[in-house]
Design a protein around this motif. Structure first.
Motif, PDB file in Angstrom:
ATOM      1  N   ALA A 237      50.867  29.072  11.016  1.00  0.00           N
ATOM      2  CA  ALA A 237      49.580  29.754  10.903  1.00  0.00           C
ATOM      3  C   ALA A 237      49.031  30.046  12.298  1.00  0.00           C
ATOM      4  O   ALA A 237      49.253  29.294  13.247  1.00  0.00           O
ATOM      5  CB  ALA A 237      48.606  28.894  10.119  1.00  0.00           C
TER       6      ALA A 237
ATOM      7  N   GLN B  59      37.747  31.942   2.117  1.00  0.00           N
ATOM      8  CA  GLN B  59      39.196  32.153   2.033  1.00  0.00           C
ATOM      9  C   GLN B  59      39.484  33.410   1.218  1.00  0.00           C
ATOM     10  O   GLN B  59      39.020  33.547   0.086  1.00  0.00           O
ATOM     11  CB  GLN B  59      39.856  30.939   1.376  1.00  0.00           C
ATOM     12  CG  GLN B  59      41.347  31.099   1.117  1.00  0.00           C
ATOM     13  CD  GLN B  59      41.929  29.882   0.403  1.00  0.00           C
ATOM     14  OE1 GLN B  59      41.445  28.759   0.562  1.00  0.00           O
ATOM     15  NE2 GLN B  59      42.967  30.092  -0.399  1.00  0.00           N
TER      16      GLN B  59
ATOM     17  N   ASP C 246      49.477  37.562   3.159  1.00  0.00           N
ATOM     18  CA  ASP C 246      48.866  36.569   4.037  1.00  0.00           C
ATOM     19  C   ASP C 246      47.487  36.189   3.504  1.00  0.00           C
ATOM     20  O   ASP C 246      46.844  36.955   2.782  1.00  0.00           O
ATOM     21  CB  ASP C 246      48.716  37.118   5.460  1.00  0.00           C
ATOM     22  CG  ASP C 246      50.057  37.299   6.147  1.00  0.00           C
ATOM     23  OD1 ASP C 246      51.069  36.800   5.626  1.00  0.00           O
ATOM     24  OD2 ASP C 246      50.086  37.951   7.216  1.00  0.00           O
TER      25      ASP C 246
ATOM     26  N   VAL D 244      47.127  32.563   7.468  1.00  0.00           N
ATOM     27  CA  VAL D 244      48.224  31.807   6.856  1.00  0.00           C
ATOM     28  C   VAL D 244      49.237  32.813   6.336  1.00  0.00           C
ATOM     29  O   VAL D 244      48.932  33.595   5.438  1.00  0.00           O
ATOM     30  CB  VAL D 244      47.715  30.928   5.705  1.00  0.00           C
ATOM     31  CG1 VAL D 244      48.824  29.994   5.218  1.00  0.00           C
ATOM     32  CG2 VAL D 244      46.487  30.142   6.123  1.00  0.00           C
TER      33      VAL D 244
ATOM     34  N   ASP E 272      53.291  30.087   3.449  1.00  0.00           N
ATOM     35  CA  ASP E 272      52.945  28.906   4.229  1.00  0.00           C
ATOM     36  C   ASP E 272      51.860  28.088   3.525  1.00  0.00           C
ATOM     37  O   ASP E 272      51.265  28.525   2.543  1.00  0.00           O
ATOM     38  CB  ASP E 272      52.503  29.306   5.637  1.00  0.00           C
ATOM     39  CG  ASP E 272      53.681  29.687   6.521  1.00  0.00           C
ATOM     40  OD1 ASP E 272      54.825  29.466   6.087  1.00  0.00           O
ATOM     41  OD2 ASP E 272      53.466  30.204   7.622  1.00  0.00           O
ATOM     42  N   ASP E 273      51.570  26.914   4.062  1.00  0.00           N
ATOM     43  CA  ASP E 273      50.708  25.924   3.424  1.00  0.00           C
ATOM     44  C   ASP E 273      49.236  26.173   3.784  1.00  0.00           C
ATOM     45  O   ASP E 273      48.821  25.930   4.921  1.00  0.00           O
ATOM     46  CB  ASP E 273      51.130  24.525   3.875  1.00  0.00           C
ATOM     47  CG  ASP E 273      50.490  23.416   3.042  1.00  0.00           C
ATOM     48  OD1 ASP E 273      49.444  23.675   2.422  1.00  0.00           O
ATOM     49  OD2 ASP E 273      51.039  22.304   3.017  1.00  0.00           O
ATOM     50  N   VAL E 274      48.453  26.631   2.823  1.00  0.00           N
ATOM     51  CA  VAL E 274      47.030  26.903   3.051  1.00  0.00           C
ATOM     52  C   VAL E 274      46.269  25.610   3.320  1.00  0.00           C
ATOM     53  O   VAL E 274      45.418  25.539   4.213  1.00  0.00           O
ATOM     54  CB  VAL E 274      46.420  27.653   1.853  1.00  0.00           C
ATOM     55  CG1 VAL E 274      44.906  27.754   1.988  1.00  0.00           C
ATOM     56  CG2 VAL E 274      47.024  29.044   1.728  1.00  0.00           C
TER      57      VAL E 274
ATOM     58  N   THR F  23      46.760  24.397   6.808  1.00  0.00           N
ATOM     59  CA  THR F  23      46.021  25.228   7.763  1.00  0.00           C
ATOM     60  C   THR F  23      44.547  24.871   7.766  1.00  0.00           C
ATOM     61  O   THR F  23      43.908  24.832   8.828  1.00  0.00           O
ATOM     62  CB  THR F  23      46.204  26.715   7.423  1.00  0.00           C
ATOM     63  OG1 THR F  23      47.597  27.028   7.432  1.00  0.00           O
ATOM     64  CG2 THR F  23      45.485  27.597   8.428  1.00  0.00           C
TER      65      THR F  23
END
Length: 217
Positions: free
Chosen positions: A25, A81, A172, A194, A198-200, A203
């Motif tokens: 990230a 988010q 993303d 992110v 990938d791992d939110v 992040t």
């Protein structure tokens, strides 16, 4: 038989290589937080993950000493988010603050329109894909899917098995945090991008640690 085994091993090696090339990230910040000397900080956050990490970091910084209610300040952190999927606008990501666009660009993301496109002319999906690839090269699997998606959008085909793929594996995600201290005009702005897959949660933890560092140093 041996040829099939070799091809299977090669395919497995490619899959492992692609899986291992996941992007980290990108986090960018602007602003500052000036904490009064000897003041203890109490964090209040709209996101439970960020809240928990902030509390842990601030508690560890006190080395177990209890907070002093008579000399404490409140740290307020708001978290937003949004996924960079078609239809998202800057107004949804940064309500009332388009200046955050520069942080978004610095984090490597292409800003969406300021507001809903409404009656604007439709964007050529192939041209859009080319611009995105030039700005931020993607891994082969994601690039292949986006090329397919552009072709499908251009031809107007119906639903396909790709529609069942979770959106966070395709687009993303942008995490925006604003931190301010009680009674102070200073504000810390944090934007994290992110990348798809990938791992939110991880992040968000990193965002919280960056805010805690800004408070403690």
């Amino acid at each position: 038989m041996r040829g099939r085994v070799h091809r299977a091993i090669a395919a497995l090696a490619i899959a492992v290589a692609i899986a291992g090339s996941a992007h980290a990230a990108e986090i960018k910040m602007a602003g500052k937080l000036n904490v009064p000397a000897d003041a203890s900080v109490v964090a209040i956050c709209t996101d439970p993950v960020v809240q928990n990490v902030l509390n842990e970091d601030l508690r560890a910084a006190r080395h177990g000493a209890p907070s002093n209610p008579d000399n404490s300040v409140t740290l307020t952190v708001s978290v937003n988010q949004q996924m960079l999927a078609p239809g998202i606008s800057l107004n949804q990501m940064f309500p009332g603050d388009p200046s955050m666009v520069e942080l978004l660009k610095a984090a490597g993301a292409e800003p969406p329109p300021l507001a809903d496109a409404g009656n604007q002319q439709p964007v050529d999906p192939f041209a859009q894909q080319a611009r995105q690839q030039a700005l931020a090269p993607e891994d082969p699997v994601t690039a292949q899917f986006r090329a397919y998606q552009a072709r499908r959008n251009a031809m107007g085909n119906g639903p396909t098995p790709y529609d069942n793929i979770p959106k966070d594996q395709i687009y993303d995600t942008v995490i925006v945090a604003r931190a301010s201290l009680e009674g102070a005009a200073d504000e810390l702005k944090v934007v994290a991008v992110v990348h798809s897959g990938d791992d939110v949660r991880r992040t968000k933890e990193l965002v919280a640690e960056e805010i805690a560092n800004a408070v403690l140093h």
